[in-house]
Design an enzyme around this catalytic site. Sequence first.
Site, PDB file in Angstrom:
ATOM      1  N   GLU A 121       0.824  -1.210   0.000  1.00  0.00           N
ATOM      2  CA  GLU A 121       0.000   0.000   0.000  1.00  0.00           C
ATOM      3  C   GLU A 121       0.862   1.265   0.000  1.00  0.00           C
ATOM      4  O   GLU A 121       0.604   2.207  -0.763  1.00  0.00           O
ATOM      5  CB  GLU A 121      -0.922  -0.017   1.222  1.00  0.00           C
TER       6      GLU A 121
ATOM      7  N   HIS B 260       2.603   1.945  -3.313  1.00  0.00           N
ATOM      8  CA  HIS B 260       1.638   2.525  -4.255  1.00  0.00           C
ATOM      9  C   HIS B 260       1.480   4.023  -4.003  1.00  0.00           C
ATOM     10  O   HIS B 260       1.444   4.838  -4.938  1.00  0.00           O
ATOM     11  CB  HIS B 260       0.290   1.804  -4.098  1.00  0.00           C
TER      12      HIS B 260
ATOM     13  N   HIS C  18     -12.051   5.900  -8.156  1.00  0.00           N
ATOM     14  CA  HIS C  18     -10.592   6.070  -8.073  1.00  0.00           C
ATOM     15  C   HIS C  18      -9.914   5.417  -9.278  1.00  0.00           C
ATOM     16  O   HIS C  18      -8.990   5.997  -9.878  1.00  0.00           O
ATOM     17  CB  HIS C  18     -10.102   5.445  -6.768  1.00  0.00           C
TER      18      HIS C  18
ATOM     19  N   HIS D 291     -20.723  -7.556 -16.775  1.00  0.00           N
ATOM     20  CA  HIS D 291     -19.389  -7.241 -17.295  1.00  0.00           C
ATOM     21  C   HIS D 291     -19.007  -8.212 -18.405  1.00  0.00           C
ATOM     22  O   HIS D 291     -18.491  -7.791 -19.458  1.00  0.00           O
ATOM     23  CB  HIS D 291     -18.371  -7.319 -16.162  1.00  0.00           C
TER      24      HIS D 291
ATOM     25  N   HIS E  99      -4.854  -8.500 -16.957  1.00  0.00           N
ATOM     26  CA  HIS E  99      -6.158  -8.132 -17.508  1.00  0.00           C
ATOM     27  C   HIS E  99      -6.439  -6.650 -17.250  1.00  0.00           C
ATOM     28  O   HIS E  99      -6.955  -5.947 -18.124  1.00  0.00           O
ATOM     29  CB  HIS E  99      -7.239  -9.006 -16.867  1.00  0.00           C
TER      30      HIS E  99
END
Length: 373
Positions: A100, A103, A178, A286, A344
């Site tokens: 985290e 990032h 986000h 989706h 992906h």
Amino acid sequence: MKNLLQLGAMGLLVAVLALCVVWASKDANKYRKLVWVTLFITFDLIMFGAFTRLTDSGLGCPDWPGCYGHSNPLLAHAHISAAQEAMPTGPVTVAKAWIEMTHRYFAMGVGVLIIGLMVITWRKWFSARNAGVSLKSSVGSQFSRWLPTALFFMVCLQGAFGAWTVTMKLQPIIVTTHLLLGLTLLAMLGWLGASQNHHEPVAPAGRRLILPAGIALLLLVIQIALGGWVSTNYAALACNDFPLCHGALIPQMDFENGFTLWRHLGKTADGDFIPFSALTAIHWTHRTFAFIVIAFVAWLAHKALRVEGLRTTGRLLLIAIGVQLVTGLATIYLNWPLAIAVMHNGGAAFILLMLVMLNYKARLSSRFSAVKP
């Protein structure tokens, strides 16, 4: 204040490393190089953001912008260890904290680079205005001060949603927004990068692809939003067979709870646990819409292959669509392996970039046709 300065120093370090690459480059146009380096790091940041989300590390440090009030997990080791001991598989572990915070460091670095782009453009604009010089250099290449300024405001908004992602405990609509803002940032950098490059002339036939390219971009954004909704609701394995879902073409689904936007993670709007049929609805939507997007983008890429100046972009689009289909199916058949799931996500970002480039180049066709050899 000390911790904020240390966090800022980490972001500045990431930016300095990128600036060293720009400085060492043989490209005479250092501004263009900085744009593309910033785009590359932003693309990597999106990939790493997917890794952060897929490893369930979004709450690895449950406060913001630091980690238990500290600038790095080393200083917060006692707090992290206590949380991990209380819940060994919980959201806070040493590994997740480092994921985290890494990032966040790279996100701050991107912010510093975008501030640099904005400052450079405004300084050049003021210098050119005082000298009476136009910053437009050639067909398809221009020096804009407004797009870097918009990028600055976009990265500030993205940072705010990054904070809300943590403080609102991974609420799906916040996390999905986000993600979409991050990809919007990437698309804007792609457009800025395209404006700095010299492009080969695009045949007048490219004008006929302006509308289809815009439609394809809109369809892809919708599909990315649906994919983000799948990921943030942990619905990737809601259907583990293909082409059917739970053995049926149209399985039992709860669209009302599945697509209620404002609710907590894993809960309905009433606060109950979200039913599995709602996750099935999210996944099935989706998956089904993906075929529409694939068909339309593949058709567009086929058309681009016939237009001089668009063939390379069309070829890359076809390859990317094929890879994206394979990785999407692999996540189902191979039970959602982490590496393929991250690929992906990266594939969607790459297709977005290619469609931005195609939209930019298609609009160049009218300008090139007006220029005499």
